[in-house]
Design a protein around this motif. Sequence first.
Motif, PDB file in Angstrom:
ATOM      1  N   ASN A  48       0.839  -1.173   0.000  1.00  0.00           N
ATOM      2  CA  ASN A  48       0.000   0.000   0.000  1.00  0.00           C
ATOM      3  C   ASN A  48       0.891   1.245   0.000  1.00  0.00           C
ATOM      4  O   ASN A  48       1.836   1.325   0.800  1.00  0.00           O
ATOM      5  N   PHE A  49       0.585   2.228  -0.859  1.00  0.00           N
ATOM      6  CA  PHE A  49       1.414   3.439  -0.895  1.00  0.00           C
ATOM      7  C   PHE A  49       1.462   4.115   0.477  1.00  0.00           C
ATOM      8  O   PHE A  49       2.474   4.722   0.842  1.00  0.00           O
ATOM      9  N   TYR A  76     -11.232  -1.695  -9.492  1.00  0.00           N
ATOM     10  CA  TYR A  76     -10.139  -1.882 -10.456  1.00  0.00           C
ATOM     11  C   TYR A  76      -9.718  -3.322 -10.605  1.00  0.00           C
ATOM     12  O   TYR A  76      -9.533  -3.829 -11.699  1.00  0.00           O
ATOM     13  N   ARG A  81      -8.103  -6.378 -13.944  1.00  0.00           N
ATOM     14  CA  ARG A  81      -6.884  -7.157 -13.694  1.00  0.00           C
ATOM     15  C   ARG A  81      -7.111  -8.673 -13.804  1.00  0.00           C
ATOM     16  O   ARG A  81      -6.730  -9.419 -12.901  1.00  0.00           O
ATOM     17  N   GLN A 102      -7.431  -2.424   1.332  1.00  0.00           N
ATOM     18  CA  GLN A 102      -6.360  -1.419   1.318  1.00  0.00           C
ATOM     19  C   GLN A 102      -6.572  -0.400   0.219  1.00  0.00           C
ATOM     20  O   GLN A 102      -5.787   0.533   0.075  1.00  0.00           O
ATOM     21  N   PHE A 104      -7.173   2.600  -2.045  1.00  0.00           N
ATOM     22  CA  PHE A 104      -7.264   4.043  -1.857  1.00  0.00           C
ATOM     23  C   PHE A 104      -8.712   4.474  -2.088  1.00  0.00           C
ATOM     24  O   PHE A 104      -9.291   4.165  -3.121  1.00  0.00           O
TER      25      PHE A 104
HETATM   26  C1  LIG Z   1      -6.555   4.605 -11.853  1.00  0.00           C
HETATM   27  S1  LIG Z   1      -5.690   3.083 -11.589  1.00  0.00           S
HETATM   28  C2  LIG Z   1      -4.124   3.491 -12.245  1.00  0.00           C
HETATM   29  C3  LIG Z   1      -3.622   2.431 -13.134  1.00  0.00           C
HETATM   30  C4  LIG Z   1      -2.175   2.617 -13.616  1.00  0.00           C
HETATM   31  N1  LIG Z   1      -2.000   3.895 -14.260  1.00  0.00           N
HETATM   32  C5  LIG Z   1      -1.870   1.503 -14.588  1.00  0.00           C
HETATM   33  O1  LIG Z   1      -1.804   1.769 -15.781  1.00  0.00           O
HETATM   34  O2  LIG Z   1      -1.754   0.378 -14.135  1.00  0.00           O
HETATM   35  C6  LIG Z   1      -5.452   3.067  -9.869  1.00  0.00           C
HETATM   36  C7  LIG Z   1      -4.555   1.925  -9.385  1.00  0.00           C
HETATM   37  O3  LIG Z   1      -4.194   2.168  -8.003  1.00  0.00           O
HETATM   38  C8  LIG Z   1      -4.133   0.920  -7.321  1.00  0.00           C
HETATM   39  N2  LIG Z   1      -4.273   1.185  -5.861  1.00  0.00           N
HETATM   40  C9  LIG Z   1      -5.412   1.332  -5.155  1.00  0.00           C
HETATM   41  N3  LIG Z   1      -5.164   1.594  -3.860  1.00  0.00           N
HETATM   42  C10 LIG Z   1      -3.803   1.618  -3.719  1.00  0.00           C
HETATM   43  C11 LIG Z   1      -2.937   1.822  -2.596  1.00  0.00           C
HETATM   44  N4  LIG Z   1      -3.428   2.091  -1.389  1.00  0.00           N
HETATM   45  N5  LIG Z   1      -1.605   1.743  -2.813  1.00  0.00           N
HETATM   46  C12 LIG Z   1      -1.105   1.511  -4.055  1.00  0.00           C
HETATM   47  N6  LIG Z   1      -1.885   1.314  -5.162  1.00  0.00           N
HETATM   48  C13 LIG Z   1      -3.222   1.362  -4.994  1.00  0.00           C
HETATM   49  C14 LIG Z   1      -5.291   0.153  -7.933  1.00  0.00           C
HETATM   50  O4  LIG Z   1      -5.131  -1.226  -7.753  1.00  0.00           O
HETATM   51  C15 LIG Z   1      -5.236   0.566  -9.406  1.00  0.00           C
HETATM   52  O5  LIG Z   1      -4.420  -0.313 -10.120  1.00  0.00           O
END
Ligand SMILES: C[S@@+](CC[C@H](N)C(=O)[O-])C[C@H]1O[C@@H](n2cnc3c(N)ncnc32)[C@H](O)[C@@H]1O
Length: 247
Positions: A48-49, A76, A81, A102, A104
């Motif tokens: 998680n970021f 997503y 995926r 987790q 966002f």
């Molecule tokens: C709008 S998409 C962006 C996709 C990316 N540009 C790509 O081409 O793969 C948002 C991405 O953020 C990831 N995500 C969601 N929550 C996150 C978190 N807490 N930490 C890291 N990544 C997260 C999701 O799984 C999703 O793949």
Amino acid sequence: MGKPTQEDAPVTESIVAKLLAMKSDVAWFREELSRFARTPAGRVIPDNFLNALQHLDPGSVDLIVTSPPYLNNYHYVRNTRPQLFWLGFVRKPSELKHLENQNFGKYWQTVRDLERVPLDFEHPGLEKLLARIREIGIERGSYGGAGWANYAASYFNDTNRFCRVTSQVLKPQGRAVVVVGNSILQGVEIPIDNILAELALRHNLLTENIHIIRKKRVGASIVSSSVRQGARTTASLYESAVILRRA
Ligand SMILES: C[S@@+](CC[C@H](N)C(=O)[O-])C[C@H]1O[C@@H](n2cnc3c(N)ncnc32)[C@H](O)[C@@H]1O
């Protein structure tokens, strides 16, 4: 919705064409990298970021490029995926649970039934917007405004955490390029880019620019589907890149 079912789509061709495009991108990227005197090393951190400081030193990052999930109730992992299953990273949907938890901004389904979700920070303008959403469609219970207001509050609580961590990991003068989309919940437009810029400032991140990168015309099916329906709106959806600089 509103589109005819396609009985016989060329799925294999579409996937193979995408995979070949990805393969040629990877080959191009490798070739470019080999031109550097010192080959840059990459590291994938599957976390998680918001846990970034468990992996990176504070003030150590020059540039972040990211597109966190939008406030559009889009699952997503489930929607985009399938390769997680094809490649054997995931065997059954329940194994996606930790990613869902987790995620966002959370998922609407996981927060709509909660008691009123409060903002973790003070922001009178956002409180007003949430109050407007909360009042729409009261008769629909958690499917009405109350559920959507919870969803938006959870999203902005995560946006605020995101800004804090971004500020902590960036070097002074380091930049973050954050791609976000605006949102229309219950007919109420939410300017995510402007709110992100305001929250970022509270964490020492100055907004250098907001570039509108895509204006999308979206049909009524998305903007006012049965669960999202509120007042009619003339707002349209767009995406912007918010450029933040650590002071
Ligand atoms: C709008 S998409 C962006 C996709 C990316 N540009 C790509 O081409 O793969 C948002 C991405 O953020 C990831 N995500 C969601 N929550 C996150 C978190 N807490 N930490 C890291 N990544 C997260 C999701 O799984 C999703 O793949």
